[in-house]
Scaffold this motif. Sequence first.
Motif, PDB file in Angstrom:
ATOM      1  N   PHE A   1       6.500  15.137  -0.617  1.00  0.00           N
ATOM      2  CA  PHE A   1       5.179  14.980  -0.008  1.00  0.00           C
ATOM      3  C   PHE A   1       4.632  13.572  -0.231  1.00  0.00           C
ATOM      4  O   PHE A   1       3.884  13.053   0.607  1.00  0.00           O
ATOM      5  N   ALA A   2       5.000  12.950  -1.356  1.00  0.00           N
ATOM      6  CA  ALA A   2       4.593  11.564  -1.598  1.00  0.00           C
ATOM      7  C   ALA A   2       5.185  10.642  -0.545  1.00  0.00           C
ATOM      8  O   ALA A   2       4.502   9.753  -0.009  1.00  0.00           O
ATOM      9  N   VAL A   3       6.471  10.835  -0.237  1.00  0.00           N
ATOM     10  CA  VAL A   3       7.116  10.043   0.815  1.00  0.00           C
ATOM     11  C   VAL A   3       6.416  10.255   2.148  1.00  0.00           C
ATOM     12  O   VAL A   3       6.089   9.304   2.868  1.00  0.00           O
ATOM     13  N   MET A   4       6.169  11.513   2.502  1.00  0.00           N
ATOM     14  CA  MET A   4       5.536  11.815   3.779  1.00  0.00           C
ATOM     15  C   MET A   4       4.159  11.169   3.889  1.00  0.00           C
ATOM     16  O   MET A   4       3.828  10.541   4.905  1.00  0.00           O
ATOM     17  N   THR A   5       3.349  11.288   2.840  1.00  0.00           N
ATOM     18  CA  THR A   5       2.010  10.715   2.858  1.00  0.00           C
ATOM     19  C   THR A   5       2.053   9.205   3.018  1.00  0.00           C
ATOM     20  O   THR A   5       1.333   8.622   3.849  1.00  0.00           O
ATOM     21  N   ALA A   6       2.893   8.552   2.227  1.00  0.00           N
ATOM     22  CA  ALA A   6       2.966   7.098   2.258  1.00  0.00           C
ATOM     23  C   ALA A   6       3.489   6.583   3.592  1.00  0.00           C
ATOM     24  O   ALA A   6       3.004   5.568   4.116  1.00  0.00           O
ATOM     25  N   VAL A   7       4.468   7.276   4.153  1.00  0.00           N
ATOM     26  CA  VAL A   7       5.043   6.827   5.430  1.00  0.00           C
ATOM     27  C   VAL A   7       4.030   6.971   6.559  1.00  0.00           C
ATOM     28  O   VAL A   7       3.811   6.034   7.336  1.00  0.00           O
ATOM     29  N   TYR A   8       3.388   8.125   6.664  1.00  0.00           N
ATOM     30  CA  TYR A   8       2.396   8.301   7.726  1.00  0.00           C
ATOM     31  C   TYR A   8       1.246   7.321   7.573  1.00  0.00           C
ATOM     32  O   TYR A   8       0.655   6.868   8.559  1.00  0.00           O
TER      33      TYR A   8
ATOM     34  N   ILE B   1       0.838  -1.208   0.000  1.00  0.00           N
ATOM     35  CA  ILE B   1       0.000   0.000   0.000  1.00  0.00           C
ATOM     36  C   ILE B   1       0.870   1.255   0.000  1.00  0.00           C
ATOM     37  O   ILE B   1       0.659   2.191  -0.777  1.00  0.00           O
ATOM     38  N   GLY B   2       1.854   1.282   0.885  1.00  0.00           N
ATOM     39  CA  GLY B   2       2.686   2.477   1.010  1.00  0.00           C
ATOM     40  C   GLY B   2       3.466   2.790  -0.246  1.00  0.00           C
ATOM     41  O   GLY B   2       3.531   3.951  -0.680  1.00  0.00           O
ATOM     42  N   THR B   3       4.066   1.769  -0.873  1.00  0.00           N
ATOM     43  CA  THR B   3       4.848   2.021  -2.081  1.00  0.00           C
ATOM     44  C   THR B   3       3.938   2.383  -3.245  1.00  0.00           C
ATOM     45  O   THR B   3       4.308   3.198  -4.103  1.00  0.00           O
ATOM     46  N   ALA B   4       2.723   1.796  -3.275  1.00  0.00           N
ATOM     47  CA  ALA B   4       1.766   2.179  -4.324  1.00  0.00           C
ATOM     48  C   ALA B   4       1.394   3.651  -4.202  1.00  0.00           C
ATOM     49  O   ALA B   4       1.347   4.384  -5.206  1.00  0.00           O
ATOM     50  N   VAL B   5       1.154   4.120  -2.980  1.00  0.00           N
ATOM     51  CA  VAL B   5       0.828   5.534  -2.772  1.00  0.00           C
ATOM     52  C   VAL B   5       2.029   6.408  -3.120  1.00  0.00           C
ATOM     53  O   VAL B   5       1.888   7.466  -3.754  1.00  0.00           O
ATOM     54  N   LEU B   6       3.213   5.987  -2.713  1.00  0.00           N
ATOM     55  CA  LEU B   6       4.434   6.730  -3.040  1.00  0.00           C
ATOM     56  C   LEU B   6       4.574   6.936  -4.540  1.00  0.00           C
ATOM     57  O   LEU B   6       4.813   8.053  -5.017  1.00  0.00           O
ATOM     58  N   ILE B   7       4.418   5.864  -5.313  1.00  0.00           N
ATOM     59  CA  ILE B   7       4.599   5.955  -6.761  1.00  0.00           C
ATOM     60  C   ILE B   7       3.429   6.674  -7.420  1.00  0.00           C
ATOM     61  O   ILE B   7       3.607   7.427  -8.395  1.00  0.00           O
ATOM     62  N   LEU B   8       2.215   6.463  -6.911  1.00  0.00           N
ATOM     63  CA  LEU B   8       1.056   7.174  -7.461  1.00  0.00           C
ATOM     64  C   LEU B   8       1.254   8.680  -7.367  1.00  0.00           C
ATOM     65  O   LEU B   8       1.046   9.413  -8.340  1.00  0.00           O
ATOM     66  N   LEU B   9       1.663   9.169  -6.204  1.00  0.00           N
ATOM     67  CA  LEU B   9       1.827  10.611  -6.014  1.00  0.00           C
ATOM     68  C   LEU B   9       3.125  11.125  -6.647  1.00  0.00           C
ATOM     69  O   LEU B   9       3.155  12.214  -7.219  1.00  0.00           O
TER      70      LEU B   9
END
Length: 252
Positions: free
Chosen positions: A49-56, A12-20
């Motif tokens: 911000f993609a990193v921050m969103t995915a990590v949180y 999930i986190g890496t998908a969000v990272l790459i999506l953003l």
Amino acid sequence: MSSSDIFLGETIGTAVLILLGGGVCAAVTLKSSKARGAGWLAITFGWGFAVMTAVYMTASLSGAHLNPAVTVGIAVKTGEWGDVPVYVAGQMLGAMIGAALVWVAYYGQFLAHLTDPETVGDKPIEGPGPVLGIFSTGPEIRNTWQNLATEIIGTVVLVLAVLTQGLNDSGKGLGVLGALITAFVVVSIGLSLGGPTGYAINPARDLGPRIVHALLPLPNKGGSDWSYAWIPVVGPLVGGALAAGIYKLAFA
């Protein structure tokens, strides 16, 4: 944390990272995008911000490594390698899912960019333009040792920052403050070291989307540049291990 939590969190986190992250590249690059031409500053902050969103979002599940180089660095630091394959599998799957979602979100813009003639001013030019750069990285100047060194150096900075400032109490991932710090470290790396290669600093971030680019049914998309693809994989892995070695020598 269980293996299923690790796999799910990293996916999930890496998908969000790459999506953003891939999304900001698409926004800046593609025709008929409201953000086209916003430039490198937008890309670097978008990735931060993609990193921050995915990590949180996923730190409580897996520790939010989201990067095989970070996973290797933490494993070298702690000596715990048992979960490394689970982390990497989730990261690769998530990266591919995220890249596919970028394609879905910008489907019309991809078609417009790839089927309309490219121009510089009023003069048409051949080729699809820098579409591969939405998915993966590439060098401005092809020099193998320099490109590899750039990726190693950038990843050392990233992983050393994670190891010295960002680990939670369990030592297996990023803490609350560490997530914010790491996001700004990623922005800093992009601004300062991203110019030569596009700063992959993450094997999954580059390889997963590159595979998706190769598979997508897009017209005139160009090649996937497989001759370069090993550099943003090997460089970050070496950088992650070196960062852990520096940590053990200087900070442990």
